[in-house]
Design a protein around this motif. Structure first.
Motif, PDB file in Angstrom:
ATOM      1  N   ARG A 294       0.862  -1.179   0.000  1.00  0.00           N
ATOM      2  CA  ARG A 294       0.000   0.000   0.000  1.00  0.00           C
ATOM      3  C   ARG A 294       0.905   1.238   0.000  1.00  0.00           C
ATOM      4  NH1 ARG A 294      -3.284   3.229   3.426  1.00  0.00           N
ATOM      5  NH2 ARG A 294      -2.671   2.218   5.373  1.00  0.00           N
ATOM      6  N   PHE A 295       0.965   1.900  -1.156  1.00  0.00           N
ATOM      7  CA  PHE A 295       1.791   3.101  -1.281  1.00  0.00           C
ATOM      8  C   PHE A 295       0.970   4.318  -0.880  1.00  0.00           C
ATOM      9  CE2 PHE A 295       3.595   0.113  -4.402  1.00  0.00           C
ATOM     10  CZ  PHE A 295       4.898   0.079  -3.946  1.00  0.00           C
ATOM     11  N   ILE A 296       1.582   5.219  -0.166  1.00  0.00           N
ATOM     12  CA  ILE A 296       0.868   6.438   0.225  1.00  0.00           C
ATOM     13  C   ILE A 296       1.695   7.665  -0.178  1.00  0.00           C
ATOM     14  CG2 ILE A 296      -0.306   5.313   2.182  1.00  0.00           C
ATOM     15  CD1 ILE A 296       1.701   7.336   3.781  1.00  0.00           C
ATOM     16  N   GLY A 297       1.122   8.857   0.010  1.00  0.00           N
ATOM     17  CA  GLY A 297       1.840  10.102  -0.310  1.00  0.00           C
ATOM     18  C   GLY A 297       1.609  10.481  -1.758  1.00  0.00           C
ATOM     19  N   THR A 298       1.822  11.768  -2.061  1.00  0.00           N
ATOM     20  CA  THR A 298       1.534  12.253  -3.407  1.00  0.00           C
ATOM     21  C   THR A 298       2.806  12.607  -4.176  1.00  0.00           C
ATOM     22  OG1 THR A 298       1.260  14.439  -2.407  1.00  0.00           O
ATOM     23  CG2 THR A 298      -0.758  13.182  -2.867  1.00  0.00           C
ATOM     24  N   GLU A 299       3.931  12.690  -3.488  1.00  0.00           N
ATOM     25  CA  GLU A 299       5.163  13.124  -4.152  1.00  0.00           C
ATOM     26  C   GLU A 299       5.806  11.889  -4.816  1.00  0.00           C
ATOM     27  OE1 GLU A 299       8.081  14.186  -5.780  1.00  0.00           O
ATOM     28  OE2 GLU A 299       8.916  13.118  -4.051  1.00  0.00           O
ATOM     29  N   PRO A 300       6.022  11.929  -6.150  1.00  0.00           N
ATOM     30  CA  PRO A 300       6.431  10.711  -6.860  1.00  0.00           C
ATOM     31  C   PRO A 300       7.760  10.090  -6.420  1.00  0.00           C
ATOM     32  CG  PRO A 300       6.030  12.551  -8.403  1.00  0.00           C
ATOM     33  CD  PRO A 300       5.768  13.072  -7.037  1.00  0.00           C
ATOM     34  N   LEU A 301       8.740  10.901  -5.974  1.00  0.00           N
ATOM     35  CA  LEU A 301      10.059  10.327  -5.661  1.00  0.00           C
ATOM     36  C   LEU A 301      10.189   9.841  -4.212  1.00  0.00           C
ATOM     37  CD1 LEU A 301      10.597  11.379  -8.488  1.00  0.00           C
ATOM     38  CD2 LEU A 301      12.758  12.309  -7.703  1.00  0.00           C
ATOM     39  N   HIS A 302       9.122  10.030  -3.434  1.00  0.00           N
ATOM     40  CA  HIS A 302       9.073   9.418  -2.103  1.00  0.00           C
ATOM     41  C   HIS A 302       8.262   8.137  -2.242  1.00  0.00           C
ATOM     42  CE1 HIS A 302      10.230  13.412  -0.749  1.00  0.00           C
ATOM     43  NE2 HIS A 302      10.394  12.962   0.486  1.00  0.00           N
ATOM     44  N   LEU A 303       8.938   6.989  -2.151  1.00  0.00           N
ATOM     45  CA  LEU A 303       8.219   5.723  -2.262  1.00  0.00           C
ATOM     46  C   LEU A 303       7.890   5.293  -0.828  1.00  0.00           C
ATOM     47  CD1 LEU A 303       7.490   3.887  -4.679  1.00  0.00           C
ATOM     48  CD2 LEU A 303       9.481   2.509  -4.104  1.00  0.00           C
ATOM     49  N   THR A 304       6.691   5.646  -0.387  1.00  0.00           N
ATOM     50  CA  THR A 304       6.311   5.432   1.008  1.00  0.00           C
ATOM     51  C   THR A 304       5.313   4.285   1.100  1.00  0.00           C
ATOM     52  OG1 THR A 304       6.635   7.768   1.427  1.00  0.00           O
ATOM     53  CG2 THR A 304       5.372   6.570   3.070  1.00  0.00           C
ATOM     54  N   ILE A 305       5.619   3.333   1.965  1.00  0.00           N
ATOM     55  CA  ILE A 305       4.788   2.134   2.081  1.00  0.00           C
ATOM     56  C   ILE A 305       4.187   2.082   3.481  1.00  0.00           C
ATOM     57  CG2 ILE A 305       4.848  -0.399   2.075  1.00  0.00           C
ATOM     58  CD1 ILE A 305       7.246  -0.178   0.115  1.00  0.00           C
ATOM     59  N   ALA A 306       2.865   1.861   3.546  1.00  0.00           N
ATOM     60  CA  ALA A 306       2.220   1.671   4.852  1.00  0.00           C
ATOM     61  C   ALA A 306       2.385   0.187   5.209  1.00  0.00           C
ATOM     62  CB  ALA A 306       0.744   2.054   4.767  1.00  0.00           C
ATOM     63  N   ALA A 307       3.246  -0.086   6.163  1.00  0.00           N
ATOM     64  CA  ALA A 307       3.541  -1.462   6.595  1.00  0.00           C
ATOM     65  C   ALA A 307       4.331  -1.356   7.892  1.00  0.00           C
ATOM     66  CB  ALA A 307       4.388  -2.174   5.543  1.00  0.00           C
ATOM     67  N   ASP A 308       4.620  -2.517   8.506  1.00  0.00           N
ATOM     68  CA  ASP A 308       5.542  -2.481   9.647  1.00  0.00           C
ATOM     69  C   ASP A 308       6.923  -2.147   9.076  1.00  0.00           C
ATOM     70  OD1 ASP A 308       7.478  -3.046  11.510  1.00  0.00           O
ATOM     71  OD2 ASP A 308       6.416  -4.768  12.360  1.00  0.00           O
ATOM     72  N   GLY A 309       7.311  -0.897   9.196  1.00  0.00           N
ATOM     73  CA  GLY A 309       8.526  -0.408   8.552  1.00  0.00           C
ATOM     74  C   GLY A 309       9.784  -1.083   9.076  1.00  0.00           C
ATOM     75  N   HIS A 310       9.806  -1.417  10.375  1.00  0.00           N
ATOM     76  CA  HIS A 310      11.013  -2.031  10.939  1.00  0.00           C
ATOM     77  C   HIS A 310      11.251  -3.399  10.301  1.00  0.00           C
ATOM     78  CE1 HIS A 310      11.155   1.224  13.711  1.00  0.00           C
ATOM     79  NE2 HIS A 310      10.088   0.858  14.390  1.00  0.00           N
ATOM     80  N   ASP A 311      10.160  -4.161  10.197  1.00  0.00           N
ATOM     81  CA  ASP A 311      10.259  -5.506   9.638  1.00  0.00           C
ATOM     82  C   ASP A 311      10.657  -5.438   8.156  1.00  0.00           C
ATOM     83  OD1 ASP A 311       9.702  -8.368   9.451  1.00  0.00           O
ATOM     84  OD2 ASP A 311       7.983  -7.720   8.245  1.00  0.00           O
ATOM     85  N   LEU A 312      10.007  -4.554   7.423  1.00  0.00           N
ATOM     86  CA  LEU A 312      10.281  -4.453   5.984  1.00  0.00           C
ATOM     87  C   LEU A 312      11.706  -3.933   5.726  1.00  0.00           C
ATOM     88  CD1 LEU A 312       9.141  -4.829   3.165  1.00  0.00           C
ATOM     89  CD2 LEU A 312       8.093  -2.567   3.316  1.00  0.00           C
ATOM     90  N   ALA A 313      12.146  -2.991   6.551  1.00  0.00           N
ATOM     91  CA  ALA A 313      13.513  -2.452   6.382  1.00  0.00           C
ATOM     92  C   ALA A 313      14.539  -3.565   6.592  1.00  0.00           C
ATOM     93  CB  ALA A 313      13.754  -1.312   7.366  1.00  0.00           C
ATOM     94  N   ALA A 314      14.280  -4.443   7.577  1.00  0.00           N
ATOM     95  CA  ALA A 314      15.219  -5.550   7.845  1.00  0.00           C
ATOM     96  C   ALA A 314      15.250  -6.509   6.656  1.00  0.00           C
ATOM     97  CB  ALA A 314      14.806  -6.276   9.121  1.00  0.00           C
ATOM     98  N   GLN A 315      14.085  -6.796   6.090  1.00  0.00           N
ATOM     99  CA  GLN A 315      14.046  -7.700   4.925  1.00  0.00           C
ATOM    100  C   GLN A 315      14.773  -7.067   3.731  1.00  0.00           C
ATOM    101  OE1 GLN A 315      10.268  -9.641   3.892  1.00  0.00           O
ATOM    102  NE2 GLN A 315       9.378  -8.724   5.718  1.00  0.00           N
ATOM    103  N   LEU A 316      14.540  -5.781   3.519  1.00  0.00           N
ATOM    104  CA  LEU A 316      15.174  -5.104   2.381  1.00  0.00           C
ATOM    105  C   LEU A 316      16.698  -5.073   2.543  1.00  0.00           C
ATOM    106  CD1 LEU A 316      12.689  -2.163   1.738  1.00  0.00           C
ATOM    107  CD2 LEU A 316      13.323  -3.924   0.092  1.00  0.00           C
TER     108      LEU A 316
END
Ligand SMILES: Cc1ncc(COP(=O)(O)O)c(C=O)c1O
Length: 444
Positions: free
Chosen positions: A300-322
């Motif tokens: 689920r992407f949020i925000g209106t600015e195209p170069l900010h790729l912002t995802i609504a998720a557990d950010g800590h978990d996703l950052a670790a996977q990335l």
């Protein structure tokens, strides 16, 4: 050599990070690469000089630096600008100093960076806050009529005003700048925009830069979204006379030795924008759009600015996977993850980012509590921030007065501000963002 580096923790960290070849979805916007033919030679120290004969002097520029600043203003289509080697922080200090000299009350959208708060404290400015109608601490939805109401209230009390907003914010949400400019100008109030995250906005297919939409002052951190060294920023204004006056304020706060390497990177960045800015930024936005569409079923992407790729998720978990996939993000919390894109990113880097996101599995975000009712401003921000303070656990802070604001960076957005009497719901909000303690005034 290895042994010497072992005793230099910063140097070994930087060396290792550069060698890893991590995909940098974070600031600075140069993504770890210099601009071919526009950057210093291998030994950057050769270009690190001071205000010697012919080199001009930033805060009283009348030679090569003034010419370079004019070129930046022309590329941006703004009437005038001042360069900053002290980031948007210095630009914010300068524009607020101007408001202080004009004796204006600052009406500000609450989603501010701590640079704003600290500048107000140093300048002794009090703030009339406008809170978002929905959303949270880092990003929220504001109603333009709330600013109109605040303007009426301030003007009704016989004072002059200005309006200050952060747009885009850290998650990439934007204010309706054109509408705010219209409201402000109807009330004879200048509109100031913290556009630290939007230095690339003029180069999108539709120019979304605050100055093009009617703002009176606007700061851009070139280093965040564009290929420039950390610290490179631009303060736009409406005339060269104003630029000269803003510089008087800049030199009150800035170092007397602005870095020539940072300034040179701003000139390189300007040349890059001149050569291919529109094409490169538009292509980046287009690639980001494709990536969003292809991954829309999963994220689920949020925000209106195209170069900010912002995802609504557990950010800590996703950052670790990335991280496991070789991608480092800009920002993570329990509810969001932010990846910052840049026009210098290659097609291969976009493909690698896509593959990494495809491989990861997002887990549900932990929603932040709604913003509670505003706290009482018991002391002025300046008094509270510059008095004696002590650190207490959040569990012991109810009823105490917030002292100097110490919020972690990123995103450095204050939850309570200096002088506010802390209430339980706001302390709960701080817990959500992982804070355990807070600085409070000792005498209260
Ligand atoms: C919204 C916002 N404003 C201002 C700043 C300060 O900018 P700089 O780091 O260029 O001084 C930041 C820094 O992260 C920011 O996120």
């Amino acid at each position: 050599m290895k042994k010497i580096f072992d005793a230099m923790p910063l140097t070994s960290y930087l060396k290792e990070y550069a060698a890893q070849g991590t995909l940098r979805a974070h600031m600075p916007g140069h993504k770890g690469r210099s601009l071919p033919e526009l950057s210093p030679p291998q030994d950057a120290y050769a270009w690190d000089i001071t205000e010697i004969s012919g080199a001009d002097s930033l805060f009283e520029a009348d030679g090569i630096l003034l010419a370079a600043e004019r070129r930046t203003a022309a590329v941006y289509g703004s009437p005038a600008c001042c360069w900053s080697a002290g980031g948007s922080t210095l630009c914010i200090q300068a524009m607020l100093a101007r408001m202080r000299m004009q004796n204006r009350t600052v009406i500000a959208a609450r989603t501010v960076h701590r640079a704003f708060l600290n500048a107000c404290i140093l300048l002794g400015l009090e703030v009339h806050w406008v809170f978002p109608r929905s959303g949270g601490v880092i990003s929220g939805e504001y109603a333009p009529e709330d600013f109109a109401q605040a303007l009426h209230a301030v003007r009704g009390a016989g004072k002059s005003a200005c309006v200050y907003v952060t747009s885009p914010d850290y998650l990439g949400s934007q204010h309706d700048i054109a509408e705010l400019a219209r409201l402000c100008h109807a009330q004879d109030a200048p509109l100031l925009v913290d556009n630290a995250h939007g230095a690339h906005l003029p180069f999108l297919p539709e120019n979304r830069h605050p100055m093009a939409l009617g703002a009176d002052y606007c700061c851009d951190s070139a280093h965040k979204m564009l290929p420039a060294l950390t610290g490179a920023a631009i303060l736009h204004c409406r005339s060269e006379q104003e630029a000269r006056e803003l510089k008087c304020s800049m030199q009150m706060f800035g170092s007397t030795s602005p870095s020539y390497l940072i300034m040179q990177s701003l000139e390189s960045c300007t040349a890059y924008l001149e050569q291919c800015g529109r094409e490169a930024v538009s292509l980046c936005a287009e690639r980001a759009g494709v990536l969003r569409r292809k991954l829309a079923g999963k994220y689920r992407f949020i925000g209106t600015e195209p170069l900010h790729l912002t995802i609504a998720a557990d950010g800590h978990d996703l950052a670790a996977q990335l991280r496991q996939c070789g991608v480092e993000c800009e920002y993570e919390d329990a509810g969001f993850l932010v990846l910052l894109l840049s026009p210098v990113m290659t097609e291969e880097e976009f493909a690698a980012l896509f593959r990494a996101l495809e491989r990861c599995t997002p887990s549900a975000p932990v929603p932040a509590p709604e913003l509670p009712p505003p706290m009482q401003q018991a002391y002025s921000m300046r008094t509270a921030a510059l008095s004696g303070w002590e650190t207490v656990k959040l569990s012991q802070a109810e009823g105490r007065i917030c002292g100097p604001v110490q919020v972690p960076c990123p995103p450095a957005v204050p939850i309570a501000v200096s002088g506010e009497r802390l209430t339980k719901p706001w302390l709960t909000l701080m817990e959500h963002y992982g804070l355990g303690e807070i600085a409070v005034m000792v005498q209260a």
